[in-house]
Design a protein around this motif. Structure first.
Motif, short mmCIF file in Angstrom:
data_model
loop_
_atom_site.label_atom_id
_atom_site.label_comp_id
_atom_site.label_asym_id
_atom_site.label_seq_id
_atom_site.Cartn_x
_atom_site.Cartn_y
_atom_site.Cartn_z
N PHE A 1 117.91 -21.53 -24.52
CA PHE A 1 117.93 -22.46 -25.27
C PHE A 1 118.94 -23.13 -26.28
N TYR B 1 115.62 -16.87 -31.76
CA TYR B 1 116.68 -17.62 -32.09
C TYR B 1 117.44 -17.71 -32.71
N ARG C 1 120.04 -25.17 -33.70
CA ARG C 1 119.49 -23.63 -33.19
C ARG C 1 119.73 -23.42 -31.86
N GLY C 2 120.15 -21.82 -31.74
CA GLY C 2 120.40 -21.77 -30.06
C GLY C 2 119.29 -20.03 -29.83
N GLY D 1 119.22 -26.28 -29.07
CA GLY D 1 118.15 -27.44 -29.23
C GLY D 1 118.73 -27.71 -31.18
N ASP E 1 114.62 -29.00 -27.26
CA ASP E 1 115.29 -27.32 -26.68
C ASP E 1 115.36 -28.04 -25.81
N TYR E 2 116.73 -27.60 -25.28
CA TYR E 2 117.27 -27.73 -23.73
C TYR E 2 117.09 -25.79 -23.02
N ARG E 3 116.79 -25.87 -22.35
CA ARG E 3 116.71 -24.67 -21.61
C ARG E 3 117.95 -25.04 -20.46
N THR F 1 119.27 -20.08 -35.73
CA THR F 1 119.02 -21.16 -36.59
C THR F 1 120.23 -21.56 -37.94
#
Length: 188
Positions: free
Chosen positions: A26, A72, A60-61, A28, A185-187, A74
């Motif tokens: 993810f 993750y 973040r990822g 975001g 967040d995008y998965r 950040t």
């Protein structure tokens, strides 16, 4: 120092193992409110505590290892009346499902990393310091790709400087940071 080293080692080990276990990656971002506690103790002016409040911005990822674990990294930025801060953090969260479909989760976790503090005063120098702490909050999975969360993070700071300005001697420190944030967040 031993506790800090162990906390950092645990977070890094978890993050390093993410690629072998990851089910969902993810990316975001988040915006929020940050409060920093600064303290000064000098011969001429005595002790003083100042709490600065301003916005924080985060990118973040990371990866969801399974339904209950995520790791993750950040990057965060904050600027208040005393200093600008850039944080580079590694975090681990344990997610606890609050409904049968795991759409609503409570999370609790640990964070460790580095913070670059640049004071606005010419009397103090920029410095990279170790930060560590934890976070908690609630995450809601909107659909298979999108989730949002509201969270609280506490970071213990190690920014300490000696003051030596003529007859005035003492210390200046950034003791802790507290953040309240809203993230998306995008998965993939």
């Amino acid at each position: 120092m031993k506790t800090k080293s162990l906390a950092l080692a645990a977070v890094i080990a978890t993050a390093m193992s993410a690629p072998t276990m990851a089910a969902d990656w993810f990316i975001g971002g988040a915006v929020g409110y940050q409060q920093d506690t600064y303290k000064t103790d000098s011969l001429l002016e005595g002790k003083d505590k100042d709490k600065q409040k301003d916005m924080t911005y985060q990118v973040r990822g990371g990866a969801y290892l399974n339904d209950n674990n995520r790791v993750y990294g950040t990057y965060s930025y904050n600027s208040d009346d005393i200093a600008k801060q850039q944080g580079f953090l590694m975090s681990y969260d344990y997610l606890i499902g609050l409904d049968a479909s795991n759409k609503l989760n409570w999370f609790v976790g640990a964070t460790a990393g580095m913070n670059h503090t640049s004071p606005d005063s010419k009397d103090f120098s920029s410095k990279n310091t170790f930060v560590w702490g934890g976070q908690t909050g609630f995450m809601y999975k909107i659909n298979d790709k999108l989730s949002t969360e509201i969270g609280y993070r506490y970071l213990k700071q190690d920014y300490d400087l000696d003051i030596s300005n003529g007859a005035n001697k003492g210390t200046f420190s950034l003791n802790d940071t507290q953040q309240v944030y809203l993230g998306v967040d995008y998965r993939f």
